[in-house]
Design an enzyme around this catalytic site. Structure first.
Site, PDB file in Angstrom:
ATOM      1  N   SER A 140       1.477  -1.754  -0.046  1.00 42.32           N
ATOM      2  CA  SER A 140      -0.392   0.657   0.014  1.00 42.32           C
ATOM      3  C   SER A 140       0.661   1.257   0.264  1.00 42.32           C
ATOM      4  O   SER A 140      -0.154   2.259  -0.259  1.00 42.32           O
ATOM      5  CB  SER A 140      -1.085   0.029   1.012  1.00 42.32           C
ATOM      6  OG  SER A 140      -2.143  -0.943   1.348  1.00 42.32           O
ATOM      7  N   GLU A 369      -5.723  -2.511  -5.603  1.00 44.79           N
ATOM      8  CA  GLU A 369      -6.479  -0.890  -6.193  1.00 44.79           C
ATOM      9  C   GLU A 369      -6.164  -0.173  -5.004  1.00 44.79           C
ATOM     10  O   GLU A 369      -6.854   1.404  -4.944  1.00 44.79           O
ATOM     11  CB  GLU A 369      -6.828  -0.818  -7.128  1.00 44.79           C
ATOM     12  CG  GLU A 369      -6.694  -1.419  -8.391  1.00 44.79           C
ATOM     13  CD  GLU A 369      -5.946  -0.884  -9.182  1.00 44.79           C
ATOM     14  OE1 GLU A 369      -5.219   0.451  -8.739  1.00 44.79           O
ATOM     15  OE2 GLU A 369      -4.893  -0.805 -10.387  1.00 44.79           O
ATOM     16  N   SER A 372      -9.692  -0.838   0.853  1.00 42.21           N
ATOM     17  CA  SER A 372     -10.979   0.197   1.497  1.00 42.21           C
ATOM     18  C   SER A 372      -9.655   0.948   2.922  1.00 42.21           C
ATOM     19  O   SER A 372      -9.669   2.143   3.113  1.00 42.21           O
ATOM     20  CB  SER A 372     -11.395   0.033   2.603  1.00 42.21           C
ATOM     21  OG  SER A 372     -11.963  -0.781   1.263  1.00 42.21           O
TER      22      SER A 372
END
Length: 393
Positions: A140, A369, A372
């Site tokens: 991330s 992608e 959350s």
């Protein structure tokens, strides 16, 4: 011009309807003939479907026209992705590869040689490719987590490092590897390089995951690539990748909307025909409310996604809206599919229906992608500004 709502141009609506018909009449029947525990459309059937899609003009619709694609805008691509996703093997690629394969998007900014050698053949011949960003140190926050290095050695680079969660590296013709060319420059020290599949020193190990489409672990041990395989300039890799963040995130949101809508259709048909205790399931308030809540979630997700896509096409900074759409769309899609599986009971869990495939695909979609939690942080930072990072001024 602000987003005007849901009245699509007639030509886009017609194309969307035609894509939906193609998925319903060509892809779904082909998938129905495949055992439920399969993880993809078999190669022979996929090749036949690709020919039909190409003949129909549905080939690489989002790729730039100058490279042989359809040149669709972000909004147009988002609308069509909903329809392309309404089949079993729709994750991670809507259509399961039937509508062609695009190269890693950073290559659209590549040199003429790279365009000729990689971009054009990928679009024309459906070459598979991989993108290697995430590492065991983190996915991330690639700007800080990337430890893989690319060291200049005359007319070549030597790549050393370890990538994880790299989709398709076990079968790809080539891929883009993000590596540090300057250890001291942070995100400005990350470069993108093309590496051919099976390059000496590259070891690929499959990593089975929850969804049908597995990922891989890739190790680079003194992998040598020509200096001409550098995409853009040294240190531009991270910036090149970010140029397509909005479109990539909206694609996942649109996929979630598409499969959620199809899950509601399946559950609604079941509720209208299934009887329990002498009455149709459709008469049960619990079923009615679940379907109503699903409709609300889908409508909200669609509006958020279309608005973000519209803003992107108007040249506005749509990053926060794309985060909102990706966050809400994937979480809403997961909740809807889960609820529709509950309506179908045991039947909803079977591999004869696509819902359990979507359930697993959407669980993964809440991580790829940007998970959350990252999107919640990005949204909060947009609202709070520097205070979100502990800055008082």
């Amino acid at each position: 011009m602000p987003f005007q709502g849901f009245d699509l141009p007639e030509d886009l609506k017609m194309l969307s309807d035609t894509i939906a018909e193609f998925v319903r009449e060509e892809i779904v029947p082909a998938e129905s003939a495949v055992p439920g525990d399969a993880r993809a459309i078999p190669a022979e059937q996929l090749a036949a479907l690709r020919k039909k899609a190409r003949d129909a003009g549905f080939w690489c619709l989002e790729a730039p026209k100058e490279f042989g694609g359809g040149g669709l805008s972000t909004f147009e691509g988002t609308v069509l992705t909903e329809q392309m996703a309404k089949h079993r093997y729709s994750f991670p690629s809507p259509g399961g590869g039937v509508f062609g394969i695009e190269p890693p998007v950073v290559l659209y900014k590549g040199s003429p040689h790279q365009i000729e050698q990689y971009v054009l053949p990928t679009i024309e011949n459906s070459w598979s490719a991989f993108t290697a960003i995430s590492e065991p140190t983190g996915g991330s926050d690639p700007a800080r987590a990337i430890r893989t290095t690319a060291t200049r050695d005359g007319d070549t680079y030597r790549i050393n490092g370890h990538k994880l969660w790299t989709t398709g590296a076990d079968s790809a013709r080539y891929g883009i590897v993000y590596a540090r060319t300057d250890r001291a420059a942070g995100r400005n020290g990350i470069s993108a390089l093309i590496v051919d599949g099976g390059a000496p020193g590259m070891t690929v190990t499959p990593v089975p995951v929850l969804r049908d489409h597995w990922t891989t672990e890739v190790r680079f041990d003194d992998v040598v690539v020509p200096a001409e395989n550098l995409v853009g300039e040294e240190g531009q890799g991270f910036g090149l990748a970010q140029q397509w963040l909005v479109r990539g995130r909206l694609r996942y949101a649109a996929q979630a909307i598409g499969v959620a809508e199809e899950a509601v259709r399946i559950a609604t048909d079941w509720a209208k025909s299934r009887e329990t205790f002498g009455a149709l399931l459709a008469t049960r308030q619990a079923v009615q409310f679940a379907i109503a809540d699903a409709r609300v979630r889908i409508s909200a997700a669609r509006h958020l996604t279309w608005e973000a896509a519209w803003d992107a096409d108007q040249g506005r900074d749509a990053r926060t809206k794309a985060s909102i759409a990706k966050l809400y769309g994937t979480e809403a899609g997961f909740a809807v599919v889960d609820a529709m599986m509950q309506i179908l009971g045991g039947m909803g869990m079977t591999k004869d229906l696509p819902l359990e495939h979507w359930f697993r695909g959407l669980r993964v979609a809440r991580v790829v992608e940007g998970p959350s939690e990252i999107h919640r942080f990005l949204i909060a930072r947009d609202i709070l500004g520097g205070a979100a990072l502990g800055r008082t001024a």
